[in-house]
Design an enzyme around this catalytic site. Structure first.
Site, short mmCIF file in Angstrom:
data_model
loop_
_atom_site.label_atom_id
_atom_site.label_comp_id
_atom_site.label_asym_id
_atom_site.label_seq_id
_atom_site.Cartn_x
_atom_site.Cartn_y
_atom_site.Cartn_z
N HIS A 312 -90.90 -161.06 -36.67
CA HIS A 312 -91.38 -161.40 -38.02
C HIS A 312 -90.32 -161.08 -39.06
CE1 HIS A 312 -93.88 -161.83 -41.52
NE2 HIS A 312 -93.71 -160.56 -41.85
N SER A 313 -90.15 -161.97 -40.03
CA SER A 313 -89.32 -161.73 -41.21
C SER A 313 -87.91 -161.29 -40.83
CB SER A 313 -90.02 -160.70 -42.11
OG SER A 313 -89.34 -160.54 -43.33
N TYR A 314 -87.51 -160.07 -41.22
CA TYR A 314 -86.15 -159.60 -40.93
C TYR A 314 -85.92 -159.42 -39.43
CZ TYR A 314 -81.72 -157.37 -42.13
OH TYR A 314 -80.38 -157.10 -42.28
N GLY A 316 -86.46 -161.66 -37.32
CA GLY A 316 -85.80 -162.89 -36.90
C GLY A 316 -84.30 -162.82 -37.13
#
Length: 453
Positions: A312-314, A316
């Site tokens: 999720h988010s960072y 990735g």
């Protein structure tokens, strides 16, 4: 209407400035001096004098909150949800209280990972000495020995730690919304797989019953905080060769300096907050370093033939950095990557052409969107497809969109790929939004739709 202490302190200065501004050149010089004085006053620091002590409980019970049977945080006596503005007009104090509660919830989630999910807490670095800073990850018993499948979870940036997606959702909504626990349980729960796959072959079912090994990363645990050591002040009296009169004069100056310093410290830090320093954890000083370290020492050593990432988010971005540094190894072991609202950027991270091509075939990014589930969403980057998570509420994260995506949808995709069955995404369209998916997209939505781990 209440008047704060800081307002009372500054009121005479403001009045003086108003009076002086009506005078001549001499008064203007005084005005400049007063303005300079005001510029040196840190109003935020001054307002700390009005605060109650930053002395908060260290347990949920101490806060008079508990999680109910639905996983919702509720006040023990009133049954009401958490209230941020516990004290009016004291935002900083309320924020500190919220952060203190958040630290307790982090420990509570750690306990759930061990007790409810049966994960093991593994200390890193693996060869750490007794005295050096350490972090940890969580793994299932079969994470390194499961011959078939391994699921790796990576959360985003900020205050969240292992097992969490969003602290705000844990506090304001429920545990299922803000933690990784639903992902972990479904990945490990073979009985759930058996119930929902009644029309598949026995061999397929036998493989699925083995479930997934699970590794939960902890990419934000990069350092420990310790109190900054105080520098001892050398007494001038130790200079025995100095005349007594000179030593007395220096001692007097030293005492006056200490008095002024203590007065300033009382103004600067009225809450007596400790000054902390950060000691970084070896080879885990950033989310990117952490991802590479866990890959080298755990994921790459696992027996699993197929490895799946959910980031999720960072998280990735951390995965893309892992690919850049370990491209050949990742390609040989990772089957699919499910991203949610990923913030990676293949241009800024300088991902090569072969990495971008691999991501187009093996990654999918579910993003917050009001479009129907799995509708293609425009992207300016030539990497993995972006599809809607059907998160209709503003600010609703992708993993909380449709009940089928990504919690169910991504895993159907992963499961199909794990068994070498065809799973094709629609052609990548970097500059447009497709509102009516074509036949291939509809087929993909069917594959990703009603499914389980």
């Amino acid at each position: 209407m209440s008047i704060s202490l800081s307002s009372l302190i500054l009121l005479p200065i403001w009045i003086s400035m108003a009076q002086i501004q009506q005078g001549g050149p001499d008064e203007k010089e005084k005005t400049t001096a007063l303005k300079d004085l005001l510029s040196r006053i840190d109003l935020d620091e001054l307002m700390k004098k009005d605060e109650p002590p930053l002395d908060f409980p260290d347990t949920l019970e101490g806060f008079e909150y508990a999680f109910n049977e639905k996983g919702q945080l509720r006040h023990i006596k009133t049954g009401e949800p958490f209230v941020f503005n516990y004290r009016e007009d004291l935002h900083r104090w309320n924020q500190k209280r919220y952060e203190a509660l958040g630290e307790i919830i982090t420990k509570y989630v750690y306990e759930l990972l061990e007790k409810d999910c049966n994960l093991k807490k593994i200390s890193i670095p693996v060869d750490a000495t007794e005295s050096e800073p350490k972090s940890f990850i969580f793994m299932s018993e079969d994470a390194l020995t499961n011959p078939q499948k391994l699921m790796v979870l990576i959360h985003g940036s900020g205050v969240v730690r292992a097992g969490q997606w969003a602290r705000r959702l844990i506090i304001n909504e429920d545990l299922d919304s803000g933690t990784q626990i639903p992902f972990i349980k479904r990945a490990m729960d073979s009985s759930q797989i058996c119930k929902e796959h009644k029309n598949i072959t026995f061999d397929w079912l036998q493989t699925s019953m083995e479930g997934y090994g699970v590794i939960v990363l902890n990419p934000n645990e990069n350092y420990i905080e310790v109190e900054k050591p105080k520098i001892p002040v050398q007494s001038s009296s130790d200079s025995s060769d100095e005349p007594a009169e000179k030593r007395e004069r220096k001692d007097k100056v030293s005492k006056e300096t200490k008095k002024r310093r203590d007065f300033y410290e009382k103004y600067r830090n009225p809450q007596r907050e400790k000054e902390m320093m950060q000691l970084y954890i070896r080879e885990n000083g950033s989310p990117e370093e952490h991802a590479v370290y866990v890959w080298d020492h755990f994921i790459a050593q696992s027996a699993a033939e197929k490895v799946f990432f959910v980031a999720h988010s960072y998280g990735g971005l951390a995965f893309v950095e892992l690919m850049i540094q370990r491209e050949a190894d990742v390609k040989s072991k990772v089957t699919a990557v499910a991203l949610t609202d990923s913030v990676h950027n293949v241009w800024h991270q300088e991902a090569g052409k072969t990495i971008r091509e691999w991501m187009r075939e093996n990654c999918c990014n579910w993003v917050s969107s009001s479009e129907p589930l799995d509708t293609s969403v425009e992207s300016m980057l030539p990497d993995c497809p972006r599809v809607s998570a059907e998160a209709k509420q503003v600010g609703k994260p992708a993993w909380r969109g449709s009940p089928q995506s990504p919690l169910g949808g991504l895993q159907k995709w992963n499961t199909v790929r794990a068994h070498s069955q065809p799973c094709t995404f629609p052609p990548h369209t970097p500059a447009r939004r497709v509102k009516n998916p074509d036949a291939s997209a509809q087929r993909r939505a069917q594959l990703l739709g009603n499914c389980c781990f």
